[in-house]
Design a protein around this motif. Structure first.
Motif, PDB file in Angstrom:
ATOM      1  N   PHE A  65       5.222  24.759   7.187  1.00 41.96           N
ATOM      2  CA  PHE A  65       6.051  23.869   6.748  1.00 41.96           C
ATOM      3  C   PHE A  65       5.736  22.387   7.267  1.00 41.96           C
ATOM      4  N   TRP A  66       5.427  22.244   8.659  1.00 43.00           N
ATOM      5  CA  TRP A  66       5.400  20.962   9.199  1.00 43.00           C
ATOM      6  C   TRP A  66       4.134  20.386   8.772  1.00 43.00           C
ATOM      7  N   SER A  67       3.150  21.233   8.549  1.00 41.96           N
ATOM      8  CA  SER A  67       1.619  20.620   8.242  1.00 41.96           C
ATOM      9  C   SER A  67       1.489  20.121   7.053  1.00 41.96           C
ATOM     10  N   SER A  68       2.393  20.758   5.935  1.00 36.84           N
ATOM     11  CA  SER A  68       2.575  20.086   4.565  1.00 36.84           C
ATOM     12  C   SER A  68       3.566  18.929   4.402  1.00 36.84           C
ATOM     13  N   ASN A  69       4.386  18.932   5.364  1.00 36.79           N
ATOM     14  CA  ASN A  69       5.518  17.699   5.284  1.00 36.79           C
ATOM     15  C   ASN A  69       4.858  16.393   5.882  1.00 36.79           C
ATOM     16  N   ILE A  70       3.766  16.513   6.676  1.00 31.27           N
ATOM     17  CA  ILE A  70       3.197  15.424   7.207  1.00 31.27           C
ATOM     18  C   ILE A  70       2.771  14.439   6.157  1.00 31.27           C
ATOM     19  N   TRP A  71       2.289  15.006   4.912  1.00 30.15           N
ATOM     20  CA  TRP A  71       1.641  14.197   4.056  1.00 30.15           C
ATOM     21  C   TRP A  71       2.631  13.630   3.019  1.00 30.15           C
ATOM     22  N   ILE A  72       3.880  13.866   3.194  1.00 30.60           N
ATOM     23  CA  ILE A  72       4.920  13.261   2.331  1.00 30.60           C
ATOM     24  C   ILE A  72       5.722  12.181   3.352  1.00 30.60           C
ATOM     25  N   SER A  73       5.434  12.202   4.630  1.00 30.04           N
ATOM     26  CA  SER A  73       6.218  11.358   5.554  1.00 30.04           C
ATOM     27  C   SER A  73       5.788   9.771   5.251  1.00 30.04           C
ATOM     28  N   GLY A  74       4.471   9.460   4.895  1.00 28.30           N
ATOM     29  CA  GLY A  74       4.103   8.227   4.789  1.00 28.30           C
ATOM     30  C   GLY A  74       4.773   7.760   3.409  1.00 28.30           C
ATOM     31  N   PRO A  75       4.270   8.408   2.075  1.00 32.10           N
ATOM     32  CA  PRO A  75       5.232   7.822   0.965  1.00 32.10           C
ATOM     33  C   PRO A  75       6.593   7.485   1.293  1.00 32.10           C
ATOM     34  N   ILE A  76       7.321   8.409   1.920  1.00 32.77           N
ATOM     35  CA  ILE A  76       8.842   8.397   2.232  1.00 32.77           C
ATOM     36  C   ILE A  76       9.119   7.058   2.889  1.00 32.77           C
ATOM     37  N   ALA A  77       8.334   6.834   3.972  1.00 27.00           N
ATOM     38  CA  ALA A  77       8.475   5.750   4.838  1.00 27.00           C
ATOM     39  C   ALA A  77       8.218   4.467   3.978  1.00 27.00           C
ATOM     40  N   GLY A  78       7.310   4.285   3.104  1.00 29.69           N
ATOM     41  CA  GLY A  78       6.880   3.170   2.519  1.00 29.69           C
ATOM     42  C   GLY A  78       7.909   2.963   1.360  1.00 29.69           C
ATOM     43  N   PRO A  83      11.219  -2.013   0.377  1.00 21.47           N
ATOM     44  CA  PRO A  83      12.154  -3.051   0.118  1.00 21.47           C
ATOM     45  C   PRO A  83      12.853  -3.631   1.236  1.00 21.47           C
ATOM     46  N   VAL A  84      12.718  -3.035   2.346  1.00 19.05           N
ATOM     47  CA  VAL A  84      13.581  -3.885   3.450  1.00 19.05           C
ATOM     48  C   VAL A  84      12.865  -4.999   4.040  1.00 19.05           C
ATOM     49  N   ILE A  85      11.560  -4.820   4.280  1.00 21.38           N
ATOM     50  CA  ILE A  85      10.775  -5.807   4.637  1.00 21.38           C
ATOM     51  C   ILE A  85      10.640  -6.768   3.428  1.00 21.38           C
ATOM     52  N   GLY A  86      10.423  -6.486   2.113  1.00 21.69           N
ATOM     53  CA  GLY A  86      10.479  -7.463   1.171  1.00 21.69           C
ATOM     54  C   GLY A  86      11.676  -8.422   0.950  1.00 21.69           C
ATOM     55  N   SER A  87      12.999  -7.821   1.262  1.00 20.06           N
ATOM     56  CA  SER A  87      14.266  -8.548   1.345  1.00 20.06           C
ATOM     57  C   SER A  87      14.137  -9.606   2.485  1.00 20.06           C
ATOM     58  N   LEU A  88      13.638  -8.984   3.658  1.00 22.38           N
ATOM     59  CA  LEU A  88      13.624  -9.967   4.857  1.00 22.38           C
ATOM     60  C   LEU A  88      12.749 -11.072   4.670  1.00 22.38           C
ATOM     61  N   SER A  89      11.466 -10.735   4.054  1.00 24.27           N
ATOM     62  CA  SER A  89      10.515 -11.880   3.942  1.00 24.27           C
ATOM     63  C   SER A  89      10.787 -12.891   2.570  1.00 24.27           C
ATOM     64  N   ASP A  90      11.649 -12.271   1.698  1.00 21.79           N
ATOM     65  CA  ASP A  90      12.293 -13.237   0.938  1.00 21.79           C
ATOM     66  C   ASP A  90      13.209 -14.206   1.508  1.00 21.79           C
ATOM     67  N   ALA A  91      14.098 -13.644   2.519  1.00 19.52           N
ATOM     68  CA  ALA A  91      14.911 -14.708   3.134  1.00 19.52           C
ATOM     69  C   ALA A  91      14.414 -15.562   4.255  1.00 19.52           C
ATOM     70  N   THR A  92      13.286 -15.391   4.536  1.00 17.90           N
ATOM     71  CA  THR A  92      12.656 -15.895   5.674  1.00 17.90           C
ATOM     72  C   THR A  92      12.291 -17.241   5.182  1.00 17.90           C
ATOM     73  N   THR A  93      12.740 -18.313   6.269  1.00 15.68           N
ATOM     74  CA  THR A  93      12.418 -19.799   5.906  1.00 15.68           C
ATOM     75  C   THR A  93      11.618 -20.316   7.314  1.00 15.68           C
ATOM     76  N   SER A  94      10.452 -20.380   7.218  1.00 17.44           N
ATOM     77  CA  SER A  94       9.558 -20.548   8.115  1.00 17.44           C
ATOM     78  C   SER A  94       8.387 -21.487   7.975  1.00 17.44           C
ATOM     79  N   VAL A  95       8.088 -22.224   9.015  1.00 18.19           N
ATOM     80  CA  VAL A  95       6.822 -23.263   8.802  1.00 18.19           C
ATOM     81  C   VAL A  95       5.694 -22.707   8.106  1.00 18.19           C
ATOM     82  N   LEU A  96       5.556 -21.428   8.516  1.00 16.09           N
ATOM     83  CA  LEU A  96       4.112 -20.589   8.122  1.00 16.09           C
ATOM     84  C   LEU A  96       4.516 -20.008   6.745  1.00 16.09           C
TER      85      LEU A  96
END
Length: 105
Positions: A65-78, A83-96
């Motif tokens: 069960f766990w050895s097969s579920n390891i493969w789905i953890s990466g896509p679920i995390a992505g 979207p969270v990082i994308g939203s934060l990135s869109d709201a970022t106002t930085s010199v960079l």
């Protein structure tokens, strides 16, 4: 040549009369095949990794069960993090800039 105008007179699209030929369709199919060809190798590598790593994880003591579920953890995390990082990135106002502060490496 027929031009359709949209909001504030901006050009929306143009319809030009051209003879219909199959040459363009053949070229687009060949381009698609050339673009898809590298994925054969990538998928072969992934298949080799899946087929060798799952039994290895089971030898280390993980259940099936766990050895097969390891493969789905990466896509679920992505799916959740991107979207969270994308939203934060869109709201970022930085010199960079908006994206550079969020890139690692």
């Amino acid at each position: 040549q027929e031009v359709t105008r949209g909001f504030m007179g901006r050009k929306v699209f143009t319809i030009e009369e051209k003879p219909v030929t199959n040459k363009g369709k053949l070229v687009s199919i060949l381009k698609l095949a050339v673009l898809a060809f590298p994925w054969i190798g990538i998928q072969s590598i992934w298949q080799a990794e899946f087929s060798s790593t799952t039994p290895y994880l089971q030898q280390l003591g993980l259940s099936a069960f766990w050895s097969s579920n390891i493969w789905i953890s990466g896509p679920i995390a992505g799916f959740l993090v991107a979207p969270v990082i994308g939203s934060l990135s869109d709201a970022t106002t930085s010199v960079l800039g908006r994206r550079r502060p969020w890139m690692l490496g």
